[in-house]
Every structure is written in C-alpha cells, then in structure tokens.
Write a protein that holds these residues in place. Structure first.
Motif, short mmCIF file in Angstrom:
data_model
loop_
_atom_site.label_atom_id
_atom_site.label_comp_id
_atom_site.label_asym_id
_atom_site.label_seq_id
_atom_site.Cartn_x
_atom_site.Cartn_y
_atom_site.Cartn_z
N THR A 62 0.83 -1.20 0.00
CA THR A 62 0.00 0.00 0.00
C THR A 62 0.87 1.25 0.00
OG1 THR A 62 -1.76 -1.13 1.22
CG2 THR A 62 -1.80 1.28 1.23
N HIS A 67 -3.02 5.77 -0.80
CA HIS A 67 -3.49 4.44 -0.41
C HIS A 67 -3.81 3.53 -1.59
CE1 HIS A 67 -3.55 6.06 3.63
NE2 HIS A 67 -4.30 7.06 3.20
N ARG A 69 -3.25 0.31 -3.75
CA ARG A 69 -2.84 -1.03 -3.30
C ARG A 69 -2.38 -1.87 -4.50
NH1 ARG A 69 -8.54 -2.34 -1.17
NH2 ARG A 69 -8.91 -1.07 -3.03
#
Length: 588
Positions: A62, A67, A69
C-alpha cells in the motif's frame, strides 16, 4: 537482456525489510515480505510516491500517499485509478539477492491503448492523461489516439454524437499548430470530454439495415435519400437509421451520404441553433481522418439529436417583426433552377462587390441580404465563397461584441459563427443547392444578432509608438486576470504589427485555451478561427487582410472573456507529463 544487479544478502534484506537500488530508468524497491522477496518499481504509478515508504500486509503493498494497493507478485492494482506497478525478476543465489532490472511485463503501445479505453470507460481523467502522454511519446499517430475516443463515444452514449466528440474532432484539427505539450493537452481535453459526456449514458445498439434480396432490384441511393429525408421530416430517427445503414451497405460514397444527410438538415432553418449542422460537419471531418472507418457508428450517432432538434422557421424571432421565412423559401425555389458554381465565375469578382456583400450581411435589412446573395449566385459567385464571406461577417459580430451585453450572449454570436464555419467547411467538400440553403440560414442569424453589436466594441488599432517585438507568452500572462477582453484584442493587434509570428501565436493561443476548464463553445471558437484564418492566408487581397485581423480579434476576445478558470482539468494532464519525465511531485 539486462545484467543482473546484486542487492544484498538475504539476511540483510530480511532484517531491513526493503532496499532501494538504481535500475534502468527508475529506482527499484526490493521488498522482503512473509519469507518471499519481491522487486517493484519504486515509483507509485499513480503519482510517483516512493513505494519503499509504503507498507506490506497479506501480500498487498500500500502506497501511503493516496493508499493505492498493489499485489506484490504481479504488480496488479486493486484501484483502477492507480495503474499497475512494474515488477522485476528476483533470484536468490547462495544466500545473495539478485534482480534483473528489466520489467517482467513491459509497457507497450497495445497496453497504453487498453489503458486509454479503461480511462474512458471509468471516466478517470488521470488515467486518460497518462495514456495519452505515453502514446504520444511512443510516436503513435494522433488519429489513432483519437480513433479510440471516437469508437468509445459513438457506441457508449445512447443519445449519440454530442459536444465531447465535437471537441475531440476540433482538437484533432488544430494539432499541426501546437507544440508537443499542446498536442498532448488537445487530445487529452477532447478525450476527457468524451468520457465525461458518455458516463452513465448507456450503450447504443445499431439497428439492422433493410433486408436485401439479391434476386430483386435493390433501391437506388437516390431513392434511399428521399426515404431518409422523409423520415427526418417526421422525426422518425429509427426509420432514418435503417435507411442510412442500408445506403452504407449498398456502397454509398461518403459524398453521397453527406449530401443525403445535409439535405435533410437544411430542409429546416438553423437547426438546434446551428449545432446540428456543426455536429454533422465534424462527424464527416473525423471520418475523413479515420479513412471512413466506423461509418455505421459515426453517422448513426448523429441521429438521436434529430428527434427533438429545434427548427428555427418555427420560432417567433424568424417570423416577426420581419418574416424571414417567406423570402428565404422564395429564394430557395429560385435556387433549384440556377446553376451552382463550385468556384467563382470568371467575372463574378467584377460583378459582385464582396465588400458590399459583407456590409449587407451586417446590415439591418435581411430581405435585401437574401436578394443580394441570390443575385451573387446568379452572377457566377460560388456558394463556397459566399459561405466564406458569411463566416467572416459572423466573426465580425464576435469581434464587435460589447461587454455591456449579458455574458451568456457571447454564446449567441458564437453559435452563428460556428454554424457558418461548419457550412463553409462542408460546402467545400460538396457543393449542392440544398446545402447552399444553409449559407442563407447563417446570413439570417447574423441579422438576428445585430443588437449584440449595439453598442459596438471598437476594433483596436495598432500602437504606432510600440516598436518592440512582443513575446507571445505575454498573452498568457494577460489572461491570468479577469475582464481582459478588449486588452487581449489590443495586444494581438500590436503583436502582429510588430512582426510577431502567426505560428507562435496560434500555439500560445491554443495553450491559453487548453490550460482552462474551457466550456464547449470556446473550443469551437478557437478551432473555427484557426481554420478560417488559414484559408484567408492563401489569398492576397484587401478583404483577406481585413478577414485575418477580424478573425484574430474575435477569437482573442472570446478566449479572454472566458478566462481564467480554476484550470484543474489541464493540471491533471500536466501531472501526467511530469510523471512521464520522472519528476518527483511528492517533494514539492
């Protein structure tokens, strides 16, 4: 094949968790996670944040900036807006970790095109921008990039061709006048508008053409054109679609299809305040760029709008206080019986005073305007030249638009100009009596716009005392402030008078447009002005000199009136350009 790069011992990597090494174009993050070793590009593909500063859990890496992923094994992202991250081969040999600094899955033109389609489908501006940057930098032809947007927009918007595809076509037309960054911004803006306009609008499915039995006589294209015309008359767009697809199946030429469709439009006056004819013209321009590929989807995409298109002969302003419909219909009956010239007759320039035509177009006597245009045609004047003069008169309305008018009235004079420009471009491809009617429609719209030049903005005059050549980038600085409409026109006149280069100005003017959150009409104004100016440049005459200056004043005033904006649309594209260059956005 790249040579392997030594990282460190397996124990050291396990203790430290991650190592960053230089490999190829970018740094590579080598990560020890759950007794496995992975190597990924250290730049987050979203906005370039260092992935070694991220965290790994359950095989997912991450990024800590937004954020995003990523699957450590494949590099695949769980977040479509982020792009997949490149991964690299890892080898552990005698307790030592080695990597090959060449991506397992290389970026290719095929993948970039796929990513552009993803961006269009998901309506994600940054994905579209990065794909466009990658494709342009890879040397992909602009028409091939635009084609992806056309295929998407004509299929995935149930109500058909609209402003998005028109912007994309217009921006494709002006690419020769822009630098590389300008080309990227132009394609990106067009594609972003296609995506936005298509979002959530549903897929459009084509009907079948009429069934044809080879043993029976097939309908002639001329008969199909009559059927098409009747269907449009009664707003039966489904019937029109089947007829149109049948004509395509029977091998109708692009010129035949254009004549068929344009005739049905010009059966009515100034449909949808000029947008209908403009959309049709842009669709045929794009088809030419794509060498007539996807004709079925492109041409049928024009039909949904026709089910509810306004027809100006039905409006009060075209019937009172002066009835414009009657003299136009009388003229059109005469038009059916005269020989239309594709080029001016030998003596037409002597018989027809073009300055007089221009002044009449800008007058308040529409009946005399209709008569003078008809006299010009009867005296050997070509509809192409008359369309060019009508477009110039429409540009004059924009150039002389006074800022004391309501701001929304800029669109009124703009609609007339873009309609006239579309007529001029279309009639250059195919000169027919039916399309010639649109020249008269444009002339009447110029008449109806006359009050928007009362009071009339003064045409700027060059400053004789100014001898210093101006930097075209000064124009951008000027448009960083609001209400610079007249100042912009004055700057342009001085710039040209002091020997400023046109190509440099067209490029800067393009950037002035493309950096803004421009609305549809500003794109139309810029493209129409550049195209019309280029045609007048091929002529050495007093009226040509007047035309070129008028057009540049008009477009400069219009662009300036609609600037500045918050500019977040272009900011996204500039981020994509900087990411491609490897700049470190996160450090700023």
């Amino acid at each position: 094949m790249s040579e392997k790069v030594y990282i460190c011992s397996e124990k050291q990597l396990k203790d430290e968790g991650v190592k960053v090494v230089k490999g190829g174009k970018h740094a590579i993050a080598v990560i020890h996670h759950e007794n496995n070793i992975y190597a990924v590009d250290n730049r987050c593909p979203h906005l370039g944040f260092p992935l070694h500063m991220g965290s790994s859990c359950d095989g997912i890496l991450t990024c800590h900036w937004h954020h995003a992923r990523f699957d450590l094994k494949s590099g695949g992202t769980l977040d479509p807006w982020a792009d997949d991250v490149a991964t690299y081969p890892v080898e552990v040999r005698d307790g030592e970790v080695w990597i090959t600094p060449e991506p397992i899955d290389k970026q290719t033109v095929v993948k970039l095109k796929k990513r552009l389609k993803d961006g269009l489908e998901q309506n994600i501006s940054l994905v579209i921008a990065k794909a466009v940057v990658g494709l342009v930098e890879s040397g992909v032809a602009p028409n091939d990039i635009a084609k992806i947007g056309v295929e998407f927009g004509t299929k995935h918007r149930w109500n058909g061709w609209g402003s998005g595809l028109t912007i994309l076509t217009a921006m494709s037309n002006i690419l020769p006048y822009l630098d590389k960054n300008g080309k990227i911004l132009a394609l990106y803006q067009g594609l972003v508008h296609v995506a936005r306009e298509s979002a959530g609008k549903g897929t459009r499915f084509l009907l079948d053409p009429l069934p044809l039995n080879e043993e029976k006589e097939q309908p002639e294209i001329s008969l199909l054109a009559k059927w098409y015309r009747k269907n449009i008359e009664v707003r039966d767009v489904q019937g029109a679609e089947r007829v149109l697809l049948t004509a395509i199946k029977l091998g109708a030429t692009t010129e035949q299809l254009s004549d068929m469709m344009m005739t049905a439009i010009t059966d009515h006056f100034y449909m949808n305040i000029g947008h209908t004819l403009d959309f049709h013209n842009k669709a045929f321009e794009m088809m030419s760029k794509l060498q007539d590929e996807n004709r079925e989807y492109i041409l049928t995409s024009l039909l949904p709008e026709l089910s509810s298109a306004t027809r100006s002969e039905e409006s009060h302003s075209w019937q009172a206080p002066i009835n414009l419909v009657e003299p136009l219909n009388n003229a059109f009956r005469t038009l059916e019986n005269i020989e239309i010239k594709e080029e001016d007759g030998k003596n037409s320039s002597d018989i027809v005073d073009e300055d007089q035509v221009l002044e009449q177009l800008l007058s308040d006597d529409p009946v005399r305007t209709v008569e003078l245009l008809m006299e010009a045609l009867q005296n050997g004047k070509s509809p192409v030249r008359l369309a060019q003069l009508v477009t110039l008169a429409a540009a004059e309305r924009v150039a002389r638009f006074h800022v004391q008018n309501e701001f929304r009235d800029w669109d009124t004079v703009l609609h007339t100009f873009t309609h006239a420009h579309a007529v001029h471009q279309a009639i250059r491809r195919s000169t027919t009596p039916e399309l010639t009617r649109a020249v008269f429609h444009g002339a009447m719209s110029i008449y109806l716009d006359r009050f928007l030049n009362i009071p009339s903005a003064r045409m700027p005059v060059a400053d004789k005392s100014s001898l210093q050549r101006k930097d075209p980038k000064e124009f951008l600085d000027l448009l960083d402030k609001q209400q610079q409409t007249d100042q912009a026109a004055k700057w342009v006149v001085n710039y040209l008078a002091n020997g400023g280069g046109l190509n440099e100005f067209f490029n800067v003017l393009g950037h002035a447009l493309l950096r803004e959150n421009a609305e549809f009409h500003t794109f139309q104004m810029y493209e129409g002005a550049i195209m019309e100016h280029r045609i007048w440049q091929n002529e050495d005459s007093e009226i040509a000199k007047r035309a070129q200056q008028t057009i540049l004043i008009a477009v400069s005033r219009y662009v300036a009136a609609h600037a500045p904006t918050s500019r977040e649309t272009s900011h996204t594209a500039k981020i994509a350009i900087r990411l491609h260059r490897g700049e470190r956005l996160f450090e700023e």
